[in-house]
Design a protein around this motif. Structure first.
Motif, PDB file in Angstrom:
ATOM      1  N   UNK A 140      19.179  42.198  38.258  1.00 32.82           N
ATOM      2  CA  UNK A 140      19.996  41.015  38.026  1.00 32.82           C
ATOM      3  C   UNK A 140      20.160  40.787  36.523  1.00 32.82           C
ATOM      4  N   UNK A 141      21.395  40.676  36.070  1.00 35.36           N
ATOM      5  CA  UNK A 141      21.633  40.292  34.681  1.00 35.36           C
ATOM      6  C   UNK A 141      21.413  38.784  34.595  1.00 35.36           C
ATOM      7  N   UNK A 142      20.481  38.339  33.737  1.00 36.23           N
ATOM      8  CA  UNK A 142      20.090  36.930  33.784  1.00 36.23           C
ATOM      9  C   UNK A 142      20.135  36.195  32.448  1.00 36.23           C
ATOM     10  N   UNK A 143      20.349  36.909  31.335  1.00 36.06           N
ATOM     11  CA  UNK A 143      20.291  36.199  30.057  1.00 36.06           C
ATOM     12  C   UNK A 143      20.973  37.023  28.971  1.00 36.06           C
ATOM     13  N   UNK A 144      21.445  36.324  27.924  1.00 35.98           N
ATOM     14  CA  UNK A 144      22.043  36.948  26.745  1.00 35.98           C
ATOM     15  C   UNK A 144      21.518  36.229  25.519  1.00 35.98           C
ATOM     16  N   UNK A 145      21.201  36.980  24.467  1.00 47.39           N
ATOM     17  CA  UNK A 145      20.699  36.373  23.226  1.00 47.39           C
ATOM     18  C   UNK A 145      21.387  37.021  22.032  1.00 47.39           C
ATOM     19  N   UNK A 146      21.833  36.183  21.091  1.00 49.32           N
ATOM     20  CA  UNK A 146      22.329  36.664  19.801  1.00 49.32           C
ATOM     21  C   UNK A 146      21.152  36.853  18.850  1.00 49.32           C
ATOM     22  N   UNK A 147      21.206  37.910  18.037  1.00 51.97           N
ATOM     23  CA  UNK A 147      20.195  38.153  17.010  1.00 51.97           C
ATOM     24  C   UNK A 147      20.899  38.216  15.654  1.00 51.97           C
ATOM     25  N   UNK A 148      21.073  37.050  15.009  1.00 49.86           N
ATOM     26  CA  UNK A 148      21.820  36.993  13.753  1.00 49.86           C
ATOM     27  C   UNK A 148      21.266  37.892  12.648  1.00 49.86           C
ATOM     28  N   UNK A 149      19.940  37.978  12.533  1.00 55.35           N
ATOM     29  CA  UNK A 149      19.337  38.740  11.440  1.00 55.35           C
ATOM     30  C   UNK A 149      19.726  40.211  11.483  1.00 55.35           C
ATOM     31  N   UNK A 150      19.879  40.746  12.703  1.00 54.99           N
ATOM     32  CA  UNK A 150      20.231  42.161  12.850  1.00 54.99           C
ATOM     33  C   UNK A 150      21.670  42.365  13.305  1.00 54.99           C
ATOM     34  N   UNK A 151      22.406  41.252  13.487  1.00 62.38           N
ATOM     35  CA  UNK A 151      23.796  41.305  13.959  1.00 62.38           C
ATOM     36  C   UNK A 151      23.893  42.082  15.266  1.00 62.38           C
ATOM     37  N   UNK A 152      23.034  41.672  16.191  1.00 57.65           N
ATOM     38  CA  UNK A 152      22.973  42.303  17.508  1.00 57.65           C
ATOM     39  C   UNK A 152      23.094  41.262  18.605  1.00 57.65           C
ATOM     40  N   UNK A 178      11.633  44.233  33.330  1.00 54.69           N
ATOM     41  CA  UNK A 178      12.711  43.591  32.597  1.00 54.69           C
ATOM     42  C   UNK A 178      13.258  44.608  31.602  1.00 54.69           C
ATOM     43  N   UNK A 179      14.571  44.645  31.482  1.00 50.04           N
ATOM     44  CA  UNK A 179      15.205  45.604  30.580  1.00 50.04           C
ATOM     45  C   UNK A 179      16.298  44.903  29.789  1.00 50.04           C
ATOM     46  N   UNK A 180      16.438  45.266  28.513  1.00 43.86           N
ATOM     47  CA  UNK A 180      17.492  44.695  27.670  1.00 43.86           C
ATOM     48  C   UNK A 180      18.366  45.803  27.104  1.00 43.86           C
ATOM     49  N   UNK A 181      19.662  45.603  27.187  1.00 49.70           N
ATOM     50  CA  UNK A 181      20.619  46.467  26.508  1.00 49.70           C
ATOM     51  C   UNK A 181      20.851  45.868  25.123  1.00 49.70           C
ATOM     52  N   UNK A 182      20.665  46.654  24.093  1.00 50.19           N
ATOM     53  CA  UNK A 182      20.794  46.165  22.725  1.00 50.19           C
ATOM     54  C   UNK A 182      22.073  46.718  22.111  1.00 50.19           C
ATOM     55  N   UNK A 183      22.992  45.818  21.755  1.00 50.45           N
ATOM     56  CA  UNK A 183      24.280  46.209  21.197  1.00 50.45           C
ATOM     57  C   UNK A 183      24.421  45.734  19.752  1.00 50.45           C
ATOM     58  N   UNK A 184      25.117  46.517  18.956  1.00 50.30           N
ATOM     59  CA  UNK A 184      25.569  46.032  17.657  1.00 50.30           C
ATOM     60  C   UNK A 184      26.731  45.090  17.931  1.00 50.30           C
ATOM     61  N   UNK A 185      26.771  43.964  17.230  1.00 45.12           N
ATOM     62  CA  UNK A 185      27.871  43.033  17.423  1.00 45.12           C
ATOM     63  C   UNK A 185      29.124  43.543  16.709  1.00 45.12           C
ATOM     64  N   UNK A 186      30.264  43.246  17.285  1.00 44.44           N
ATOM     65  CA  UNK A 186      31.524  43.585  16.640  1.00 44.44           C
ATOM     66  C   UNK A 186      31.699  42.660  15.447  1.00 44.44           C
ATOM     67  N   UNK A 187      32.069  43.231  14.289  1.00 45.65           N
ATOM     68  CA  UNK A 187      32.151  42.448  13.066  1.00 45.65           C
ATOM     69  C   UNK A 187      33.590  42.133  12.688  1.00 45.65           C
ATOM     70  N   UNK A 188      33.769  40.970  12.082  1.00 45.95           N
ATOM     71  CA  UNK A 188      35.079  40.584  11.592  1.00 45.95           C
ATOM     72  C   UNK A 188      35.316  41.110  10.195  1.00 45.95           C
ATOM     73  N   UNK A 189      36.435  40.745   9.604  1.00 46.32           N
ATOM     74  CA  UNK A 189      36.792  41.213   8.266  1.00 46.32           C
ATOM     75  C   UNK A 189      35.776  40.772   7.219  1.00 46.32           C
ATOM     76  N   UNK A 190      35.082  39.670   7.488  1.00 44.18           N
ATOM     77  CA  UNK A 190      34.079  39.164   6.541  1.00 44.18           C
ATOM     78  C   UNK A 190      32.709  39.785   6.734  1.00 44.18           C
TER      79      UNK A 190
END
Length: 274
Positions: A140-152, A178-190
């Motif tokens: 079951x996919x149950x949660x999502x978390x942003x990681x600002x320090x690593x942009x993930x 429990x398993x987490x998929x770790x993605x790099x966040x898509x970045x904007x022009x800034x």
């Protein structure tokens, strides 16, 4: 002369009074280096090495550091005035005597040679977690978390047994994962992560997976100060193999304070999963 005589008598009285006080208050026990060695080689060595030479460049060497300095840092980590989640959890379990003994042991060691590194402790670094093939069909996919320090951004999945137990308000049972998929966040022009309408970063490239799972006897051999029941941890590469150079001791120390929530940071979110 009279004044000098009186001053001498006062000093004698004070000295006698101090002797009485010292006789009443027992002297502090000397640190036990052998006891410090036993504690250090069983637990501290998982990150700082049996000889005080750390296992990685991100962890400080302790060999030949001054005992007073080491003891002061451990006390600060124990009472929380120095913040380090991994070390706060370990230091909290040390008595004042343990701190003195461990500090004395590391202080007595010769300094580290340039570039030297220690090997991981085999009984702590090994993991019994294997990659759960087909997890998207059964977990079951149950949660999502942003990681600002690593942009993930991370997406969390749980096995059916873990979900059922969390919803019932019960400890997660043997066999939970429990398993987490770790993605790099898509970045904007800034250069900053783009955020979707749901408030989470927009996922770009899958980087790796992290997992924690429990099994019968999996905690056996792990020192009690690090053991998380029978939970083990792992990081998997994109080809679903164990990532080399991962020290499970860091995961164990981080999750150690969570014994009241099955050693899981996201138990509340798991219980609320739809």
């Amino acid at each position: 002369m009279l004044c000098g005589h009186l001053r001498k008598e006062e000093l004698v009285k004070k000295a006698l009074g101090l002797s009485i006080v010292l006789a009443v208050v027992p002297a502090a026990h000397a640190a036990d280096i052998e006891a410090g060695k036993a504690k250090a080689t069983a637990v501290c060595a998982a990150c700082h090495g049996t000889s005080g030479v750390s296992v990685s460049d991100t962890i400080p060497n302790l060999a030949a550091q001054r005992a007073g300095y080491l003891a002061a840092q451990l006390r600060a980590l124990k009472d929380g005035t120095r913040k380090n989640p991994l070390m706060n959890a370990i230091a909290a379990q040390l008595s004042a005597e343990d701190i003195a003994n461990v500090a004395a042991y590391f202080a007595a060691l010769p300094g580290a040679a340039a570039g030297a590194k220690s090997a991981f402790l085999p009984n702590v670094a090994k993991t019994s977690v294997t990659f759960p093939e087909g997890y998207r069909d059964t977990f079951r996919k149950y949660h999502t978390i942003n990681f600002p320090a690593t942009k993930q951004v991370r997406y969390y999945y749980a096995s059916p047994a873990a979900v059922a137990a969390a919803k019932a308000g019960k400890p997660l049972p043997e066999g939970s994962m429990l398993l987490a998929e770790v993605y790099a966040a898509k970045l904007g022009a800034d250069g900053q992560p783009l955020t979707g309408s749901d408030g989470f970063y927009v996922a770009d490239k899958l980087l790796f997976y992290t997992a924690m799972a429990s099994g019968a006897g999996w905690g056996r051999g792990i020192p009690e100060m690090l053991r998380n029941g029978d939970w083990n941890y792992a990081i998997f590469t994109l080809d679903k193999q164990h990532r080399p150079g991962v020290n499970q001791a860091e995961c164990l120390a981080c999750h150690k304070p969570l014994d009241n929530t099955s050693y899981v940071f996201t138990l509340k979110e798991l219980a609320a999963a739809r």
